[in-house]
Design an enzyme around this catalytic site. Structure first.
Site, PDB file in Angstrom:
ATOM      1  N   ARG A   1       7.192  -4.957 -22.900  1.00  0.00           N
ATOM      2  CA  ARG A   1       7.570  -3.946 -21.902  1.00  0.00           C
ATOM      3  C   ARG A   1       6.396  -3.619 -20.999  1.00  0.00           C
ATOM      4  NH1 ARG A   1       7.130   1.575 -22.012  1.00  0.00           N
ATOM      5  NH2 ARG A   1       6.876   1.667 -24.282  1.00  0.00           N
TER       6      ARG A   1
ATOM      7  N   TYR B   1      22.831  -1.637   1.714  1.00  0.00           N
ATOM      8  CA  TYR B   1      23.601  -2.090   0.557  1.00  0.00           C
ATOM      9  C   TYR B   1      24.221  -0.901  -0.161  1.00  0.00           C
ATOM     10  CZ  TYR B   1      24.141  -3.675  -4.305  1.00  0.00           C
ATOM     11  OH  TYR B   1      24.609  -3.915  -5.569  1.00  0.00           O
TER      12      TYR B   1
ATOM     13  N   ASP C   1      13.876  -3.740   2.135  1.00  0.00           N
ATOM     14  CA  ASP C   1      14.608  -4.666   1.270  1.00  0.00           C
ATOM     15  C   ASP C   1      14.701  -5.996   2.017  1.00  0.00           C
ATOM     16  OD1 ASP C   1      16.504  -6.166  -0.125  1.00  0.00           O
ATOM     17  OD2 ASP C   1      17.698  -4.419  -0.669  1.00  0.00           O
TER      18      ASP C   1
ATOM     19  N   LYS D   1      19.085 -13.165  -6.075  1.00  0.00           N
ATOM     20  CA  LYS D   1      19.658 -13.844  -4.920  1.00  0.00           C
ATOM     21  C   LYS D   1      18.827 -15.077  -4.546  1.00  0.00           C
ATOM     22  CE  LYS D   1      22.548 -10.340  -4.908  1.00  0.00           C
ATOM     23  NZ  LYS D   1      21.940  -9.288  -5.716  1.00  0.00           N
TER      24      LYS D   1
END
Length: 373
Positions: free
Chosen positions: A39, A92, A164, A189
């Site tokens: 982590r 988005y 973004d 993506k």
């Protein structure tokens, strides 16, 4: 035997071993000297973060478990309870949902700025405003932001600019070079590129912000898994070639749709008729992404017939895989927006978004001709 692999192995481990207390102390005294717990950091997630950072030309990056986690990390870098955020109205739907629902619950308020007013933020800026969030190319209408002008306007008001860059990718545009403060990606993506990974990344322009990003990633547990990181790094090795192929195919698809009698409008920056075509050509170095949207009549039956008849553009509500797909913003990515927001953006039943893949383009054109007949 001295084994030096060409490809980084997958460090599929949650924890790393120490020889003694001195080794543990070294971990805390010399950040980055070794690993403790995945982590906090893992060789694979660090490799991905470094790869995205090199592409964007940043001072440091963090890999996250999804694109939404990347958006959250970016906003939390600058915001706390009582702060105010500006967001481009063309955004988005997941970003809007995060701002409207979860960050509002934590005391962070938001105002949406119409695209036409992005370069005059004064009427929207409050004393507590910390940043503006927008996209290089907006989802789903492919409006293109003038990044240099946007950064200048933000910095005049002491705001951070968070971009973004998922649709454009650093192959087309590197927002930090134009003055952006943070750049984020849904690695799911174009960066990973094969529809088999869920991941995100945020890149900072300064070392201070990069350190804050790493702290947020660790404390909130946003860290990406080793396997997903490894797959993403592998995908990025072909990103330059893939994005060029996506863009080449999308250009031909957009030109085909633009003259089709059934199609009412096409939204693609590569078209000469696009309002920001010249800007997109300059910022994108002659490439315009593999994403486009087009408009059919606002009739569910018409849209359903198109989706049912198409074989090469399956209705799969994501984007940027090597295989083409279509999506429906009103029913999927932007359904969380209010009806007023949807109407203002022109997100109606007839709006379809295409993610154009890298298949032979003549096959894609033939499929669209059949689906629209």
């Amino acid at each position: 035997m001295n084994i030096i692999p060409k490809i980084t192995p997958i460090y599929q481990t949650s924890v790393f071993k120490f020889e003694d207390l001195d080794a543990v102390q070294q971990y805390f005294d010399e950040p980055g000297s070794r690993y403790l717990y995945s982590r906090n950091g893992n060789p694979n997630s660090d490799e991905l973060a470094d790869a995205v950072n090199r592409w964007e030309g940043g001072a440091g990056a963090v890999a996250t478990g999804s694109g939404m986690a990347a958006i959250f990390a970016a906003l939390m870098t600058y915001c706390q309870a009582g702060d105010h955020v500006l967001c481009a109205a063309d955004i988005y739907g997941g970003s809007a949902a995060l701002l409207n629902q979860e960050l509002a619950r934590l005391g962070v308020s938001v105002s949406y700025v119409p695209f036409e007013e992005l370069y005059n933020l004064r009427p929207y800026v409050q004393a507590s405003t910390k940043l503006l969030l927008c996209e290089t190319m907006s989802n789903p209408l492919l409006r293109v932001v003038d990044l240099r002008a946007m950064a200048t306007e933000c910095h005049q008001h002491n705001l951070k600019l968070v971009i973004d860059n998922t649709f454009a990718t650093p192959v087309l545009t590197k927002p930090l070079a134009y003055g952006a403060d943070l750049v984020l990606h849904s690695v799911t993506k174009y960066l990973a590129g094969h529809s088999d990974v869920t991941a995100g990344a945020v890149v900072a322009r300064t070392a201070e912000d990069a350190a804050r990003l790493r702290q947020i990633g660790t404390v909130f547990g946003l860290t990406l898994s080793p396997m997903e990181s490894w797959l993403s790094v592998r995908g990025m090795k072909t990103m330059r070639l893939r994005v060029a192929a996506h863009s080449h195919n999308a250009q031909q698809v957009a030109e085909f749709l633009e003259v089709h009698p059934t199609v009412e409008a096409v939204y693609y920056p590569g078209l000469l008729t696009h309002p920001q075509h010249v800007l997109a050509a300059t910022q994108g170095h002659g490439l315009f992404s593999g994403m486009l949207s087009f408009r059919l009549p606002d009739d569910v039956a018409v849209v359903n017939r198109f989706m049912q008849r198409s074989q090469r553009f399956p209705f799969a509500p994501s984007l940027a895989g090597v295989d083409s797909s279509c999506s429906h913003p009103l029913y999927t990515s932007h359904r969380a927006l209010t009806e007023e927001q949807q109407a203002a953006l022109g997100i109606t039943v007839g709006l379809i978004r295409l993610s154009v893949g890298i298949e032979p383009v003549e096959e894609l054109l033939a499929d669209l001709a059949h689906a629209l007949a």
